[in-house]
Scaffold this active site. Structure first.
Site, PDB file in Angstrom:
ATOM      1  N   ASP A  47       0.823  -1.206   0.000  1.00 35.71           N
ATOM      2  CA  ASP A  47       0.000   0.000   0.000  1.00 35.71           C
ATOM      3  C   ASP A  47       0.859   1.259   0.000  1.00 35.71           C
ATOM      4  O   ASP A  47       1.751   1.421   0.841  1.00 35.71           O
ATOM      5  CB  ASP A  47      -0.900  -0.006   1.245  1.00 35.71           C
ATOM      6  CG  ASP A  47      -1.719   1.263   1.367  1.00 35.71           C
ATOM      7  OD1 ASP A  47      -2.664   1.426   0.575  1.00 35.71           O
ATOM      8  OD2 ASP A  47      -1.411   2.091   2.248  1.00 35.71           O
ATOM      9  N   TYR A  52       3.260   9.987   0.545  1.00 32.14           N
ATOM     10  CA  TYR A  52       4.190   9.338   1.468  1.00 32.14           C
ATOM     11  C   TYR A  52       5.625   9.719   1.087  1.00 32.14           C
ATOM     12  O   TYR A  52       6.132   9.328   0.035  1.00 32.14           O
ATOM     13  CB  TYR A  52       4.024   7.823   1.439  1.00 32.14           C
ATOM     14  CG  TYR A  52       2.709   7.313   1.998  1.00 32.14           C
ATOM     15  CD1 TYR A  52       1.860   8.151   2.733  1.00 32.14           C
ATOM     16  CD2 TYR A  52       2.315   5.997   1.822  1.00 32.14           C
ATOM     17  CE1 TYR A  52       0.664   7.694   3.252  1.00 32.14           C
ATOM     18  CE2 TYR A  52       1.117   5.519   2.348  1.00 32.14           C
ATOM     19  CZ  TYR A  52       0.293   6.372   3.053  1.00 32.14           C
ATOM     20  OH  TYR A  52      -0.890   5.899   3.567  1.00 32.14           O
ATOM     21  N   HIS A 117      -7.896   9.426  -1.463  1.00 28.44           N
ATOM     22  CA  HIS A 117      -7.358   9.625  -0.120  1.00 28.44           C
ATOM     23  C   HIS A 117      -8.083  10.768   0.585  1.00 28.44           C
ATOM     24  O   HIS A 117      -7.941  11.915   0.189  1.00 28.44           O
ATOM     25  CB  HIS A 117      -5.864   9.964  -0.264  1.00 28.44           C
ATOM     26  CG  HIS A 117      -5.023   9.555   0.894  1.00 28.44           C
ATOM     27  ND1 HIS A 117      -3.651   9.602   0.853  1.00 28.44           N
ATOM     28  CD2 HIS A 117      -5.335   9.094   2.127  1.00 28.44           C
ATOM     29  CE1 HIS A 117      -3.153   9.189   2.003  1.00 28.44           C
ATOM     30  NE2 HIS A 117      -4.153   8.882   2.803  1.00 28.44           N
ATOM     31  N   SER A 147     -10.609   5.955   0.791  1.00 27.41           N
ATOM     32  CA  SER A 147     -10.045   5.912   2.130  1.00 27.41           C
ATOM     33  C   SER A 147     -10.766   6.928   3.004  1.00 27.41           C
ATOM     34  O   SER A 147     -10.979   8.074   2.582  1.00 27.41           O
ATOM     35  CB  SER A 147      -8.542   6.239   2.074  1.00 27.41           C
ATOM     36  OG  SER A 147      -7.963   6.207   3.358  1.00 27.41           O
ATOM     37  N   LEU A 217      -2.461  -0.805  15.432  1.00 26.84           N
ATOM     38  CA  LEU A 217      -1.767  -0.935  16.714  1.00 26.84           C
ATOM     39  C   LEU A 217      -1.628   0.408  17.421  1.00 26.84           C
ATOM     40  O   LEU A 217      -0.952   0.506  18.448  1.00 26.84           O
ATOM     41  CB  LEU A 217      -0.380  -1.555  16.502  1.00 26.84           C
ATOM     42  CG  LEU A 217      -0.343  -2.928  15.825  1.00 26.84           C
ATOM     43  CD1 LEU A 217       1.089  -3.425  15.715  1.00 26.84           C
ATOM     44  CD2 LEU A 217      -1.200  -3.932  16.575  1.00 26.84           C
ATOM     45  N   GLY A 224       0.489   7.069  19.301  1.00 24.35           N
ATOM     46  CA  GLY A 224       1.435   6.051  19.755  1.00 24.35           C
ATOM     47  C   GLY A 224       0.796   4.680  19.734  1.00 24.35           C
ATOM     48  O   GLY A 224      -0.401   4.534  19.539  1.00 24.35           O
ATOM     49  N   GLY A 270       2.148  -1.329   9.374  1.00 27.42           N
ATOM     50  CA  GLY A 270       2.911  -0.103   9.179  1.00 27.42           C
ATOM     51  C   GLY A 270       4.376  -0.209   9.544  1.00 27.42           C
ATOM     52  O   GLY A 270       5.107   0.770   9.439  1.00 27.42           O
ATOM     53  N   THR A 271       4.831  -1.389   9.943  1.00 24.98           N
ATOM     54  CA  THR A 271       6.209  -1.541  10.386  1.00 24.98           C
ATOM     55  C   THR A 271       7.197  -1.526   9.226  1.00 24.98           C
ATOM     56  O   THR A 271       6.861  -1.877   8.098  1.00 24.98           O
ATOM     57  CB  THR A 271       6.382  -2.853  11.176  1.00 24.98           C
ATOM     58  OG1 THR A 271       7.721  -2.942  11.669  1.00 24.98           O
ATOM     59  CG2 THR A 271       6.093  -4.058  10.302  1.00 24.98           C
ATOM     60  N   ARG A 276       9.534  -7.995  12.402  1.00 23.34           N
ATOM     61  CA  ARG A 276       8.186  -7.751  12.917  1.00 23.34           C
ATOM     62  C   ARG A 276       7.128  -8.081  11.864  1.00 23.34           C
ATOM     63  O   ARG A 276       6.030  -8.516  12.198  1.00 23.34           O
ATOM     64  CB  ARG A 276       8.045  -6.298  13.388  1.00 23.34           C
ATOM     65  CG  ARG A 276       8.700  -6.054  14.741  1.00 23.34           C
ATOM     66  CD  ARG A 276       8.623  -4.596  15.149  1.00 23.34           C
ATOM     67  NE  ARG A 276       7.259  -4.110  15.224  1.00 23.34           N
ATOM     68  CZ  ARG A 276       6.432  -4.315  16.251  1.00 23.34           C
ATOM     69  NH1 ARG A 276       6.831  -5.051  17.289  1.00 23.34           N
ATOM     70  NH2 ARG A 276       5.218  -3.812  16.257  1.00 23.34           N
TER      71      ARG A 276
END
Length: 305
Positions: A47, A52, A117, A147, A217, A224, A270-271, A276
């Site tokens: 994605d 970005y 977007h 989105s 997350l 955060g 998103g990592t 991970r």
């Protein structure tokens, strides 16, 4: 990795995808390792968005893919457009020019999915339809989505579009669960009963649109992660217990919580850490029970009426 069809399309992808928002400052070799880890874990949807890294994320991704022995047809690439500095723009001219720039930066002839977007309240849906027709007929975009749109915004667009929208990206996770809160508190007068999204969860299910969840997350709006946060002691306690029982990480359990919903949502990871990615991809291998799902929901600070 389990598979799912995006919306009513013939496009089948992994049920977990990888977001590329944070790769702009990485070296192509590092991104190649990240993509390789995702592919090894069964993830094949990547994605993007034109904003970005001001386009840099797409450029680095293309260079990274060039280092790997994979064909274009082996991966599913989607990108988003419509956000400009200080305003949103769904004009035909801007959508078409944005896609040209996206394709150039990604070094590809086509996008599997183009996503609008954030809603543009000044949009002319007829213009959006013309842009989609042009892009689809030229083979530059195969499918389309949105989105952060609510149900009536989607209805307005679909009234004019010849290519129906197949996905809607929405923030959803254990610490951002408004889409289910309202449905669990129908006919109540508490804050959780407020329907802020136009019943978007149920709408997407009725219309067979795939909900792609972002920041699953996170708590708040990029405030955060709730993992190991002192703000969520009970949630992390239960996540740790379930992770140990199922031989996965707490992050994988949190992603499995999203996957457990029968709406068949598709989390966007998103990592930028290859390890991970591999760990969270294991969420596809476990299934939470109803009791476990609700236990986590309550531990995140929610209440049932």
């Amino acid at each position: 990795m389990k598979q799912l069809a995006l919306g009513k399309s013939d496009l089948t992808t992994s049920e977990i995808s990888l977001g590329c928002m944070r790769i702009a400052e990485m070296e192509p070799s590092e991104v190649a390792q990240l993509i390789g880890a995702a592919l090894d874990a069964g993830i094949n949807l990547f994605d993007h968005a034109d904003i970005y890294g001001n386009g840099r994320s797409e450029e680095v991704f293309a260079k990274a893919v060039g280092k790997l022995p994979i064909a274009r047809e082996e991966i599913v690439i989607q990108s988003k457009c419509g956000i400009r500095k200080g305003y949103y723009d769904f004009s035909k001219e801007y959508i078409v020019s944005s896609v040209e720039g996206i394709l150039h930066r990604l070094n590809t002839d086509y996008l599997d999915v183009l996503i609008l977007h954030r809603p543009d309240t000044l949009m002319e849906p007829e213009e959006v339809a013309e842009a989609f027709d042009q892009l689809h007929h030229s083979g530059k975009v195969r499918h389309f989505g949105v989105s952060n749109h609510h149900s009536m915004q989607i209805e307005l667009l679909n009234r004019y579009l010849n290519q129906k929208l197949i996905v809607n990206q929405l923030q959803f996770g254990l610490a951002f669960s408004g889409m289910v809160d309202a449905g669990l508190n129908v006919n109540m007068s508490n804050d959780a009963s407020m329907n802020r999204d136009g019943s978007i969860l149920e709408y997407c299910r009725v219309k067979d649109m795939t909900i792609q969840t972002w920041s699953s997350l996170q708590y708040g709006f990029f405030e955060g992660t709730f993992l190991n946060s002192d703000l969520y002691p009970e949630l992390n306690k239960i996540l740790s217990r379930l992770a140990e029982e199922k031989s996965v990480t707490s992050a994988a359990v949190a992603i499995a919580w999203v996957l457990r919903h029968p709406a068949r949502m598709q989390p966007v990871l998103g990592t930028t850490n290859a390890k991970r990615v591999a760990e969270m991809a294991k969420a596809s291998e476990i299934t939470l029970s109803k009791q476990e799902w609700y236990e986590l929901y309550l531990a995140a600070g929610n209440k049932l009426p």
